[in-house]
Design a protein around this motif. Structure first.
Motif, short mmCIF file in Angstrom:
data_model
loop_
_atom_site.label_atom_id
_atom_site.label_comp_id
_atom_site.label_asym_id
_atom_site.label_seq_id
_atom_site.Cartn_x
_atom_site.Cartn_y
_atom_site.Cartn_z
N LYS A 105 -13.66 -14.87 2.55
CA LYS A 105 -14.48 -15.47 3.60
C LYS A 105 -14.51 -14.64 4.88
CE LYS A 105 -14.04 -20.23 2.08
NZ LYS A 105 -13.29 -20.46 0.97
N ASP A 106 -13.57 -13.71 5.01
CA ASP A 106 -13.54 -12.88 6.21
C ASP A 106 -12.94 -11.52 5.87
OD1 ASP A 106 -10.78 -13.28 6.03
OD2 ASP A 106 -10.68 -14.64 7.73
N ALA A 107 -12.71 -10.73 6.89
CA ALA A 107 -12.20 -9.37 6.70
C ALA A 107 -10.69 -9.32 6.86
CB ALA A 107 -12.88 -8.44 7.68
N SER A 108 -9.98 -10.31 6.30
CA SER A 108 -8.52 -10.32 6.45
C SER A 108 -7.81 -10.51 5.12
CB SER A 108 -8.09 -11.44 7.42
OG SER A 108 -8.18 -12.71 6.81
N LEU A 109 -6.56 -10.05 5.12
CA LEU A 109 -5.63 -10.27 4.01
C LEU A 109 -4.28 -10.60 4.63
CD1 LEU A 109 -6.24 -7.16 1.69
CD2 LEU A 109 -7.15 -9.46 1.37
N SER A 110 -3.42 -11.24 3.85
CA SER A 110 -2.05 -11.41 4.31
C SER A 110 -1.35 -10.05 4.16
CB SER A 110 -1.32 -12.47 3.49
OG SER A 110 -1.15 -12.03 2.15
N ALA A 111 -0.29 -9.85 4.92
CA ALA A 111 0.45 -8.58 4.85
C ALA A 111 0.96 -8.33 3.44
CB ALA A 111 1.60 -8.59 5.86
N ILE A 112 1.46 -9.37 2.77
CA ILE A 112 2.01 -9.20 1.42
C ILE A 112 0.91 -8.87 0.42
CG2 ILE A 112 2.00 -11.63 0.75
CD1 ILE A 112 4.83 -9.17 -0.01
N HIS A 113 -0.27 -9.47 0.58
CA HIS A 113 -1.39 -9.15 -0.31
C HIS A 113 -1.81 -7.69 -0.09
CE1 HIS A 113 -5.67 -10.35 -1.88
NE2 HIS A 113 -5.21 -9.26 -2.44
N ALA A 114 -1.88 -7.27 1.17
CA ALA A 114 -2.25 -5.89 1.47
C ALA A 114 -1.22 -4.91 0.88
CB ALA A 114 -2.37 -5.69 2.97
N ARG A 115 0.06 -5.21 1.06
CA ARG A 115 1.09 -4.31 0.55
C ARG A 115 1.13 -4.30 -0.97
NH1 ARG A 115 7.35 -4.34 2.34
NH2 ARG A 115 7.53 -5.76 0.60
N ALA A 116 0.68 -5.37 -1.60
CA ALA A 116 0.63 -5.42 -3.07
C ALA A 116 -0.39 -4.41 -3.62
CB ALA A 116 0.29 -6.83 -3.55
N LEU A 117 -1.26 -3.90 -2.78
CA LEU A 117 -2.23 -2.91 -3.21
C LEU A 117 -1.64 -1.50 -3.29
CD1 LEU A 117 -5.28 -4.18 -1.16
CD2 LEU A 117 -4.87 -4.47 -3.61
N CYS A 118 -0.38 -1.35 -2.90
CA CYS A 118 0.29 -0.05 -2.97
C CYS A 118 0.52 0.33 -4.42
CB CYS A 118 1.63 -0.09 -2.25
SG CYS A 118 1.52 -0.38 -0.47
N ARG A 119 0.27 1.58 -4.74
CA ARG A 119 0.55 2.09 -6.09
C ARG A 119 2.04 2.33 -6.20
NH1 ARG A 119 -3.76 7.00 -6.33
NH2 ARG A 119 -5.55 5.83 -5.58
N LYS A 120 2.53 2.28 -7.42
CA LYS A 120 3.94 2.56 -7.63
C LYS A 120 4.27 4.01 -7.32
CE LYS A 120 4.85 -1.00 -11.03
NZ LYS A 120 5.96 -1.79 -10.60
N ASP A 121 3.41 4.92 -7.72
CA ASP A 121 3.60 6.34 -7.45
C ASP A 121 2.54 6.79 -6.45
OD1 ASP A 121 5.72 6.68 -9.31
OD2 ASP A 121 4.23 6.68 -10.92
N PRO A 122 2.93 6.99 -5.18
CA PRO A 122 1.92 7.38 -4.20
C PRO A 122 1.32 8.74 -4.50
CG PRO A 122 4.12 7.52 -3.26
CD PRO A 122 4.26 6.93 -4.63
N PRO A 123 0.06 8.94 -4.12
CA PRO A 123 -0.56 10.25 -4.35
C PRO A 123 0.11 11.30 -3.48
CG PRO A 123 -1.97 8.86 -3.01
CD PRO A 123 -0.81 8.01 -3.45
#
Length: 126
Positions: A105-123
């Motif tokens: 509904k808007d341009a926001s995420l919770s901090a935990i949801h945003a951090r869940a988008l982290c890959r296990k192996d960073p580029p």
């Protein structure tokens, strides 16, 4: 009330010392700004998920609760090499997150949801 406290805590952490950059778990650089917002600096191959990952990691590293809302302030899509600005207030928020999220509904995420988008192996950035 909680949003105001979260914003105050982030602002205090930002103003407590020099504006040192934070390196997120995915290798992206986050730069706190004087107005309490923060910028995920643009890097090669950086997509919306990497930007949100860095934003969520940064907010949680500041000691804020995982449910803290983060708003994207720069309107997507970003241009190559351009960073993405985030904040803890909906004031000046973009119209969307830049991610494909059903029911958003808007341009926001919770901090935990945003951090869940982290890959296990960073580029690896050259």
């Amino acid at each position: 009330m909680i949003r105001a406290l979260a914003f105050a805590a982030l602002a205090a952490a930002t103003l407590a010392g020099p504006a040192a950059a934070y390196i997120a778990r995915n290798g992206e650089v986050v730069r706190p700004e004087a107005d309490g917002t923060f910028l995920v600096v643009g890097s090669p191959g950086q997509g919306p998920g990497e930007s949100w990952c860095a934003a969520g990691d940064y907010v949680m590293a500041q000691g804020l609760v995982p449910t803290t809302r983060i708003w994207r302030l720069s309107e997507p899509p970003r241009r190559q090499g351009q960073g993405v600005r985030f904040g803890l207030s909906p004031e000046g928020a973009a119209s969307k997150t830049g991610l494909f999220i059903l029911g958003s509904k808007d341009a926001s995420l919770s901090a935990i949801h945003a951090r869940a988008l982290c890959r296990k192996d960073p580029p690896i950035h050259d």
